[in-house]
Design a protein around this motif. Structure first.
Motif, mmCIF file in Angstrom:
data_model
loop_
_atom_site.group_PDB
_atom_site.id
_atom_site.type_symbol
_atom_site.label_atom_id
_atom_site.label_comp_id
_atom_site.label_asym_id
_atom_site.label_seq_id
_atom_site.Cartn_x
_atom_site.Cartn_y
_atom_site.Cartn_z
ATOM 1 N N SER A 119 0.682 -1.157 0.066
ATOM 2 C CA SER A 119 -0.042 -0.111 -0.121
ATOM 3 C C SER A 119 0.915 1.196 0.010
ATOM 4 C CB SER A 119 -1.041 0.126 1.319
ATOM 5 O OG SER A 119 -1.741 1.113 1.174
ATOM 6 N N TRP A 120 1.845 1.454 0.892
ATOM 7 C CA TRP A 120 2.816 2.476 0.929
ATOM 8 C C TRP A 120 3.590 2.741 -0.330
ATOM 9 C CZ3 TRP A 120 4.811 1.581 6.686
ATOM 10 C CH2 TRP A 120 3.971 1.906 7.580
ATOM 11 N N ALA A 121 4.127 1.477 -1.086
ATOM 12 C CA ALA A 121 4.986 1.612 -2.219
ATOM 13 C C ALA A 121 4.015 2.227 -3.190
ATOM 14 C CB ALA A 121 5.448 0.415 -2.528
ATOM 15 N N LYS A 122 2.813 1.587 -3.514
ATOM 16 C CA LYS A 122 1.981 2.357 -4.432
ATOM 17 C C LYS A 122 1.622 3.693 -3.992
ATOM 18 C CE LYS A 122 -0.720 -2.102 -5.625
ATOM 19 N NZ LYS A 122 -1.656 -2.680 -5.212
ATOM 20 N N ARG A 123 1.586 4.121 -2.868
ATOM 21 C CA ARG A 123 1.332 5.620 -2.355
ATOM 22 C C ARG A 123 2.368 6.388 -2.872
ATOM 23 N NH1 ARG A 123 -2.628 8.748 -2.098
ATOM 24 N NH2 ARG A 123 -2.283 10.563 -0.777
ATOM 25 N N MET A 124 3.535 5.907 -2.824
ATOM 26 C CA MET A 124 4.979 6.453 -3.177
ATOM 27 C C MET A 124 5.423 6.532 -4.537
ATOM 28 S SD MET A 124 6.898 5.366 0.384
ATOM 29 C CE MET A 124 8.367 5.748 -0.042
ATOM 30 N N ASP A 125 4.346 5.720 -5.331
ATOM 31 C CA ASP A 125 4.741 5.590 -6.665
ATOM 32 C C ASP A 125 5.978 4.727 -7.091
ATOM 33 O OD1 ASP A 125 3.622 6.031 -9.141
ATOM 34 O OD2 ASP A 125 4.853 7.767 -9.570
ATOM 35 N N GLN A 128 7.774 -0.602 -9.085
ATOM 36 C CA GLN A 128 8.418 -2.043 -9.043
ATOM 37 C C GLN A 128 8.624 -2.669 -7.828
ATOM 38 O OE1 GLN A 128 9.276 -3.797 -11.719
ATOM 39 N NE2 GLN A 128 10.111 -5.412 -10.643
ATOM 40 N N ALA A 129 8.604 -1.629 -6.603
ATOM 41 C CA ALA A 129 8.884 -2.333 -5.347
ATOM 42 C C ALA A 129 7.498 -3.020 -5.090
ATOM 43 C CB ALA A 129 9.087 -1.277 -4.501
ATOM 44 N N ALA A 130 6.303 -2.256 -5.389
ATOM 45 C CA ALA A 130 4.995 -2.921 -4.997
ATOM 46 C C ALA A 130 4.588 -4.260 -5.650
ATOM 47 C CB ALA A 130 3.806 -1.924 -5.537
ATOM 48 N N LYS A 131 5.287 -4.475 -6.749
ATOM 49 C CA LYS A 131 5.207 -5.701 -7.705
ATOM 50 C C LYS A 131 6.124 -6.826 -6.909
ATOM 51 C CE LYS A 131 4.094 -4.075 -12.076
ATOM 52 N NZ LYS A 131 4.520 -3.511 -13.619
ATOM 53 N N LEU A 132 7.331 -6.513 -6.645
ATOM 54 C CA LEU A 132 8.018 -7.502 -5.762
ATOM 55 C C LEU A 132 7.550 -8.007 -4.596
ATOM 56 C CD1 LEU A 132 11.522 -5.663 -6.486
ATOM 57 C CD2 LEU A 132 10.675 -8.101 -7.300
ATOM 58 N N LEU A 133 6.965 -6.940 -3.759
ATOM 59 C CA LEU A 133 6.244 -7.111 -2.194
ATOM 60 C C LEU A 133 4.949 -8.011 -2.744
ATOM 61 C CD1 LEU A 133 6.958 -3.586 -0.796
ATOM 62 C CD2 LEU A 133 8.083 -5.925 -0.446
ATOM 63 N N GLU A 134 4.018 -7.768 -3.722
ATOM 64 C CA GLU A 134 3.059 -8.232 -4.170
ATOM 65 C C GLU A 134 3.264 -9.834 -4.337
ATOM 66 O OE1 GLU A 134 1.615 -6.034 -7.131
ATOM 67 O OE2 GLU A 134 0.158 -4.948 -6.038
ATOM 68 N N GLU A 135 4.455 -10.340 -5.082
ATOM 69 C CA GLU A 135 4.875 -11.320 -5.467
ATOM 70 C C GLU A 135 5.038 -12.112 -3.978
ATOM 71 O OE1 GLU A 135 8.283 -13.804 -7.989
ATOM 72 O OE2 GLU A 135 7.842 -11.745 -8.041
ATOM 73 N N THR A 136 5.813 -11.694 -3.271
ATOM 74 C CA THR A 136 5.859 -12.157 -1.931
ATOM 75 C C THR A 136 4.621 -12.287 -0.813
ATOM 76 O OG1 THR A 136 8.444 -11.524 -1.733
ATOM 77 C CG2 THR A 136 7.172 -11.981 0.278
ATOM 78 N N LEU A 137 3.745 -11.633 -1.047
ATOM 79 C CA LEU A 137 2.600 -11.572 -0.379
ATOM 80 C C LEU A 137 1.783 -12.765 -0.814
ATOM 81 C CD1 LEU A 137 0.526 -10.539 1.557
ATOM 82 C CD2 LEU A 137 -0.367 -8.932 -0.164
ATOM 83 N N GLU A 138 1.914 -12.885 -2.248
ATOM 84 C CA GLU A 138 0.982 -13.739 -2.439
ATOM 85 C C GLU A 138 1.537 -15.432 -2.117
ATOM 86 O OE1 GLU A 138 -2.066 -13.663 -3.761
ATOM 87 O OE2 GLU A 138 -1.832 -11.762 -3.348
ATOM 88 N N GLU A 139 2.916 -15.507 -2.211
ATOM 89 C CA GLU A 139 3.464 -16.819 -1.547
ATOM 90 C C GLU A 139 3.258 -16.957 -0.118
ATOM 91 O OE1 GLU A 139 7.408 -16.767 -4.483
ATOM 92 O OE2 GLU A 139 7.687 -15.931 -2.417
#
Length: 180
Positions: A119-125, A128-139
């Motif tokens: 959420s914060w990475a998206k807010r901070m624009d 790419q960080a958000a995508k990497l973190l989302e991959e981990t969240l799904e795992e």
């Protein structure tokens, strides 16, 4: 800590520390597990956690910071509780159920942290960080789901069967006033 970016970095350090601590705990848990399926789940998650650490290191690079952990009392407490349960449980099936529950507490902590960071990475624009973190969240969510399935299909059933005789004995003691 005075900026949103500093808060993001601080939380990133927290989860980095957590993942490193989890990497140390997983082999011990796998070794103590009696259930072959639980043992395999811990071993599989260890390899997955190593990739998650690498992703976090890439997120640090994206924000121009060196990857570093910050002591996290939350994860330390969860892991310490899991260690205590591993040593207190005398029966193997009870120990497996306790370790599985502790592993799920870790997963829930991670799910919370990764959700916040995304959420914060998206807010901070920082897409790419958000995508990497989302991959981990799904795992992490998938691991939690697999652990739930293992608990409900095997581990908790075996643990309950272990204590079934004792559970039946207690009401009888209360009814007769006898103690054994």
């Amino acid at each position: 800590m005075e900026t949103f970016g500093q808060l993001f970095e601080d939380t990133l350090k927290d989860v980095y520390y957590a993942e490193k601590a989890i990497l140390k705990a997983l082999p011990k848990m796998a070794k103590k597990a009696n259930s072959k399926k639980l043992q395999a789940a811990f071993t599989r998650h260890e390899a997955e956690t190593e990739r998650q650490v690498e992703r976090l290191e890439r997120v640090f690079q994206l924000i121009g910071k060196r990857a570093a952990g910050k002591k996290c009392p939350g994860i330390d407490g969860i892991l310490q509780e899991g260690q205590e349960l591993m040593h207190e449980a005398e029966d193997e099936s009870i120990r497996d159920a306790a370790m599985l529950a502790a592993a799920q507490a870790v997963e829930h902590y991670e799910i919370s942290r990764y959700g916040t960071l995304i959420s914060w990475a998206k807010r901070m624009d920082i897409g790419q960080a958000a995508k990497l973190l989302e991959e981990t969240l799904e795992e992490e969510k998938a691991t939690d789901g697999k652990l739930t399935e293992l608990a409900e299909s095997e581990v908790n059933i075996e643990a309950e069967a272990t204590g079934a005789g004792e559970a039946e004995e207690q009401p009888r003691r209360k009814a007769t006033g006898r103690r054994n």
